[in-house]
Design an enzyme around this catalytic site. Sequence first.
Site, PDB file in Angstrom:
ATOM      1  N   ASP A 183      -4.703  -2.671  -4.966  1.00 29.45           N
ATOM      2  CA  ASP A 183      -4.842  -2.314  -3.566  1.00 29.45           C
ATOM      3  C   ASP A 183      -6.081  -3.056  -3.065  1.00 29.45           C
ATOM      4  O   ASP A 183      -6.923  -3.478  -3.860  1.00 29.45           O
ATOM      5  CB  ASP A 183      -5.026  -0.797  -3.436  1.00 29.45           C
ATOM      6  CG  ASP A 183      -5.318  -0.377  -2.013  1.00 29.45           C
ATOM      7  OD1 ASP A 183      -4.622  -0.839  -1.096  1.00 29.45           O
ATOM      8  OD2 ASP A 183      -6.273   0.404  -1.819  1.00 29.45           O
ATOM      9  N   VAL A 184      -6.216  -3.211  -1.765  1.00 30.37           N
ATOM     10  CA  VAL A 184      -7.351  -3.972  -1.232  1.00 30.37           C
ATOM     11  C   VAL A 184      -8.418  -3.071  -0.616  1.00 30.37           C
ATOM     12  O   VAL A 184      -9.557  -3.023  -1.090  1.00 30.37           O
ATOM     13  CB  VAL A 184      -6.877  -5.014  -0.192  1.00 30.37           C
ATOM     14  CG1 VAL A 184      -8.075  -5.747   0.406  1.00 30.37           C
ATOM     15  CG2 VAL A 184      -5.925  -6.012  -0.848  1.00 30.37           C
ATOM     16  N   ASP A 185      -8.054  -2.338   0.425  1.00 29.66           N
ATOM     17  CA  ASP A 185      -9.045  -1.507   1.121  1.00 29.66           C
ATOM     18  C   ASP A 185      -9.563  -0.377   0.228  1.00 29.66           C
ATOM     19  O   ASP A 185      -8.783   0.391  -0.348  1.00 29.66           O
ATOM     20  CB  ASP A 185      -8.425  -0.907   2.393  1.00 29.66           C
ATOM     21  CG  ASP A 185      -8.023  -1.982   3.387  1.00 29.66           C
ATOM     22  OD1 ASP A 185      -8.701  -3.023   3.421  1.00 29.66           O
ATOM     23  OD2 ASP A 185      -7.038  -1.781   4.116  1.00 29.66           O
ATOM     24  N   MET A 192      -4.440   8.307   4.041  1.00 30.18           N
ATOM     25  CA  MET A 192      -4.821   7.938   2.685  1.00 30.18           C
ATOM     26  C   MET A 192      -4.975   9.139   1.763  1.00 30.18           C
ATOM     27  O   MET A 192      -4.844   9.032   0.552  1.00 30.18           O
ATOM     28  CB  MET A 192      -6.129   7.139   2.698  1.00 30.18           C
ATOM     29  CG  MET A 192      -5.981   5.755   3.295  1.00 30.18           C
ATOM     30  SD  MET A 192      -4.701   4.764   2.477  1.00 30.18           S
ATOM     31  CE  MET A 192      -5.417   4.539   0.875  1.00 30.18           C
ATOM     32  N   SER A 199      -1.134  -4.427  -0.289  1.00 29.80           N
ATOM     33  CA  SER A 199      -1.889  -3.585   0.638  1.00 29.80           C
ATOM     34  C   SER A 199      -1.077  -3.160   1.853  1.00 29.80           C
ATOM     35  O   SER A 199      -0.190  -3.891   2.310  1.00 29.80           O
ATOM     36  CB  SER A 199      -3.134  -4.356   1.106  1.00 29.80           C
ATOM     37  OG  SER A 199      -3.795  -3.677   2.154  1.00 29.80           O
ATOM     38  N   GLY A 200      -1.417  -2.001   2.356  1.00 37.23           N
ATOM     39  CA  GLY A 200      -0.839  -1.532   3.610  1.00 37.23           C
ATOM     40  C   GLY A 200      -1.627  -2.068   4.782  1.00 37.23           C
ATOM     41  O   GLY A 200      -1.341  -1.744   5.936  1.00 37.23           O
ATOM     42  N   GLY A 201      -2.639  -2.899   4.488  1.00 41.25           N
ATOM     43  CA  GLY A 201      -3.453  -3.512   5.532  1.00 41.25           C
ATOM     44  C   GLY A 201      -2.812  -4.778   6.067  1.00 41.25           C
ATOM     45  O   GLY A 201      -1.622  -5.016   5.879  1.00 41.25           O
ATOM     46  N   ASP A 255      -6.918   3.250  -4.911  1.00 43.05           N
ATOM     47  CA  ASP A 255      -7.654   4.477  -4.593  1.00 43.05           C
ATOM     48  C   ASP A 255      -6.855   5.489  -3.795  1.00 43.05           C
ATOM     49  O   ASP A 255      -7.274   6.636  -3.642  1.00 43.05           O
ATOM     50  CB  ASP A 255      -8.899   4.122  -3.760  1.00 43.05           C
ATOM     51  CG  ASP A 255      -8.521   3.651  -2.365  1.00 43.05           C
ATOM     52  OD1 ASP A 255      -8.690   4.422  -1.412  1.00 43.05           O
ATOM     53  OD2 ASP A 255      -8.044   2.515  -2.221  1.00 43.05           O
TER      54      ASP A 255
END
Length: 287
Positions: free
Chosen positions: A68-70, A100, A159-161, A233
């Site tokens: 994941d990124v964020d 989240m 990612s969901g970003g 996370d």
Amino acid sequence: MAVFFHFHRILYSHNVFQLNFRMIRVALPTTASAIPRSISTSPGETISKNHEEEVKRVWRKADAVCFDVDSTVCQDEGIDELAAYLGVGEAVANVTRTAMNGNARFRYRDALAARLQVMKPNHEQLEQFVNISKPKLTVGIRELVSRLHARGTHVYLVSGGFRRLILPVAELLGIEKSRIYANEILFDKFGKYHGFDTSELTSDSGSKETGKPAVIALLKKMYNYKTVVMVGDGATDVEASPPADAFIGFGGNVIREGVKARAKWYVTDFDVLRKDLDHDESDIDDE
């Protein structure tokens, strides 16, 4: 006569019970030294440790690792940072925290739409933000990704970003653009916000046909990976396993209790993961 007989049976049963009870007491260990050392006095702790070891075995032989990124690869939430730049930070952060933590009653796609509807970034604003911002990489992620690459492990950013915000992150980590799975913001011919690409797998979650589970299933099908690990996370990271063969919870930037409770292996430092890759595989075979 019947009354006497009934009383006699009760007395006899009572004596037998006392005798058996005494025999049981004698058969039990009377000292701590008599208790076998192989019996754990904390079953829950033992089970948890076994689960952690199980994930570690998968981690050490992974063909591919999806991060994941964020709040995982990066210290912050890219969407929140962009929102702050646009002057709507607090409103968007509230939606992000709810989503989240897995408490949103609506789908991830709805949460994403709600955040973007508040932000409505135009193309120029997005590019300006990317140009003035520098990715805040989490301590240890460079070394971990480098170690994975050296082992021949394929590394993905899932990612969901937004892809545009993740491209600079991938560049810093030496990850190919083709190994980014994220969302795409759409603009009209005038550069104004025009929604987002709902065909992206990461634009939704909540089932194995969408979100990160769908991405990992696709990767396994495309590249015939035998072992894939998801590291992250958030709640959308947990749901990626299965089809991911293991999930590792990361709390180095923010600890989400719901995620921590569901993770068989939970770490707060990427160095833990990097050092574990140096574990002697022969030790595993001897166990």
